[in-house]
Scaffold this active site. Structure first.
Site, PDB file in Angstrom:
ATOM      1  N   GLY A 174      34.248  47.374  49.009  1.00  0.00           N
ATOM      2  CA  GLY A 174      33.851  47.988  50.275  1.00  0.00           C
ATOM      3  C   GLY A 174      32.910  49.164  50.135  1.00  0.00           C
ATOM      4  N   ARG A 198      45.138  58.251  45.992  1.00  0.00           N
ATOM      5  CA  ARG A 198      44.671  57.009  45.393  1.00  0.00           C
ATOM      6  C   ARG A 198      43.379  57.161  44.604  1.00  0.00           C
ATOM      7  NH1 ARG A 198      40.398  54.875  47.681  1.00  0.00           N
ATOM      8  NH2 ARG A 198      40.686  53.062  46.378  1.00  0.00           N
ATOM      9  N   SER A 236      46.102  40.421  40.838  1.00  0.00           N
ATOM     10  CA  SER A 236      45.194  41.558  41.002  1.00  0.00           C
ATOM     11  C   SER A 236      45.949  42.850  41.228  1.00  0.00           C
ATOM     12  CB  SER A 236      44.269  41.300  42.204  1.00  0.00           C
ATOM     13  OG  SER A 236      43.528  42.447  42.536  1.00  0.00           O
ATOM     14  N   HIS A 281      43.933  45.422  42.483  1.00  0.00           N
ATOM     15  CA  HIS A 281      42.878  46.085  43.249  1.00  0.00           C
ATOM     16  C   HIS A 281      42.105  47.065  42.371  1.00  0.00           C
ATOM     17  CE1 HIS A 281      41.657  46.418  47.608  1.00  0.00           C
ATOM     18  NE2 HIS A 281      40.843  47.265  47.019  1.00  0.00           N
ATOM     19  N   GLY A 312      40.445  42.245  37.570  1.00  0.00           N
ATOM     20  CA  GLY A 312      40.864  43.543  37.076  1.00  0.00           C
ATOM     21  C   GLY A 312      40.553  43.692  35.599  1.00  0.00           C
ATOM     22  N   GLY A 313      39.567  44.520  35.256  1.00  0.00           N
ATOM     23  CA  GLY A 313      39.268  44.826  33.867  1.00  0.00           C
ATOM     24  C   GLY A 313      38.312  43.892  33.172  1.00  0.00           C
ATOM     25  N   ARG A 320      35.079  42.738  31.767  1.00  0.00           N
ATOM     26  CA  ARG A 320      33.841  43.439  31.423  1.00  0.00           C
ATOM     27  C   ARG A 320      32.875  42.585  30.616  1.00  0.00           C
ATOM     28  NH1 ARG A 320      35.966  46.006  34.728  1.00  0.00           N
ATOM     29  NH2 ARG A 320      36.617  48.195  34.684  1.00  0.00           N
ATOM     30  N   GLY A 349      34.308  43.113  39.793  1.00  0.00           N
ATOM     31  CA  GLY A 349      33.973  44.133  40.786  1.00  0.00           C
ATOM     32  C   GLY A 349      33.086  45.216  40.216  1.00  0.00           C
TER      33      GLY A 349
END
Length: 389
Positions: A84, A167, A278, A280, A312-313, A315, A334
């Site tokens: 987002g 957060r 996930s 997030h 998640g993670g 790379r 992401g």
């Protein structure tokens, strides 16, 4: 291909260039995690604990990476994860969509994105629209139908974001809007990043903090805090809400944020097409294990009933292959593509996808596998107590 001004060889280099180019506040917002950042760190560290069991002869001359996720054929098992409010480049999610289309992978678009779903849908024909449980059922369904009209082929329902006020570990406050007061406040860090500033000045725009995909016809898009307030004011979703939205949508449907076997089974009961294991990106309940640790037991429990992805993670391409060896159908990325966009816009996103594609191919070669669909747990070595269930 050696690195040049317009090309980089690794995702780590993309991150380095992003850090060098972006204002400090913008960069820190990309790497932030909840509280101490334990989950964000473990998402990456967990992949380092997974070791290979390579072969040395009779290796395949060609390797196949194509797959299908939620009915969409893709050139490799990598999807763009929905993220987002992007302030790293003025073209935002439209640039990401073009890069994804060029590399023939699907894109998840956040309902909190900075660009309207109609613009993004015009740039790719492999679009999944992501939604939080925000507002009434009527409003949620209207947003989903808007996405369908814009070309979305599937829906992603995200349930894995914490509401903790702490957060954003390491991240400064996000301004409510870019006005004179906030422009002056952030000027000292912006002025030191002339490349980022010049990109926005040439585009004739400023970082977009509104949330256009939460607005219905005739409404003004809320800003990020207005959208967040509506979210906070909405009753928390129940499993019957998941089943209801899946039924109303009637097409491919992913539930994102699963870390437990019992929740995975409830997702199956709700009729979803796919789940993403996930955390997030580490922005959920801190001390949740890295997502890839939770993957194997979930695959064992429901992998023969629904598609199981993870994010998640990730790379590098080797991370994709490790996740698939543990049973994932595909992965979602992401931060990696956001760093690419920060480094070089649309071409930077495509650069990251190209790096990951090459890494997948190299890992398959070393393992002696001719296809991503041949991968098994025999291809990797897990340390004792690696998985969490």
């Amino acid at each position: 291909m050696a690195s040049t001004r317009d090309w980089f060889e690794t995702v780590e280099e993309a991150q380095h260039r992003a850090k060098k180019r972006l204002p400090r506040s913008v960069y820190l917002a990309l790497v932030a995690g909840t509280e101490k950042g334990l989950t964000a760190q473990d998402n990456v560290a967990a992949f380092d604990e997974i070791l290979w069991r390579p072969h040395v002869a009779d290796l395949p001359a060609k390797r196949e990476t194509t797959t299908t996720v939620m009915g969409q054929e893709m050139s490799m098992p990598v999807l763009i994860s929905p993220t987002g409010v992007q302030a790293v480049h003025p073209d935002g999610e439209v640039a990401v969509a073009r890069a994804a289309a060029a590399e023939d992978v699907a894109m998840g678009l956040s309902s909190f994105a900075s660009k309207p779903v109609e613009e993004v849908g015009a740039a790719t024909d492999k679009l999944f629209f992501q939604m939080y449980w925000v507002g009434s059922r009527e409003t949620i369904l209207a947003r989903a139908e808007r996405a369908r009209a814009a070309g979305a082929k599937g829906l992603i329902m995200t349930l894995d974001w914490s509401f903790a006020s702490r957060r954003d570990w390491g991240s400064p406050p996000i301004p409510e809007k870019i006005d004179v007061k906030n422009a002056l406040k952030f000027a000292p860090e912006v002025i030191t990043k002339p490349g980022w500033l010049a990109t926005y000045l040439r585009s004739g725009s400023i970082p977009e903090l509104s949330v256009p995909n939460l607005a219905l016809e005739g409404q003004q898009p809320p800003n990020f805090f207005g959208a967040y307030g509506e979210w906070m004011g909405t009753a928390l979703p129940r499993w019957e809400d998941v089943a209801w939205l899946r039924e109303q949508w009637g097409g491919p449907f992913m539930l994102k944020g699963i870390t437990r076997v019992d929740d995975a089974r409830r997702a199956v009961d709700a009729g979803v097409t796919a789940i993403s294991v996930s955390t997030h990106g580490g922005n959920n309940l801190d001390s949740t294990p890295g997502a890839v640790r939770s993957l194997p037991p979930i695959v064992d429990a429901v992998g023969d009933q629904i598609e199981v992805l993870m994010d998640g993670g990730v790379r590098r391409g080797g991370d994709v292959v490790k996740a698939m060896a543990l049973g994932a159908k595909a992965v979602m990325i992401g931060r990696a593509y956001l760093w690419g966009m920060a480094a070089n816009g649309e071409r930077g996103v495509q650069n990251v996808l190209s790096i990951i594609r090459q890494g997948i191919d190299e890992a398959l070669l070393g393992l002696g596998r001719s296809s991503v669909h041949e991968l098994t747990r025999d291809d990797v070595i897990l340390p004792p107590h690696f998985t969490r269930d």
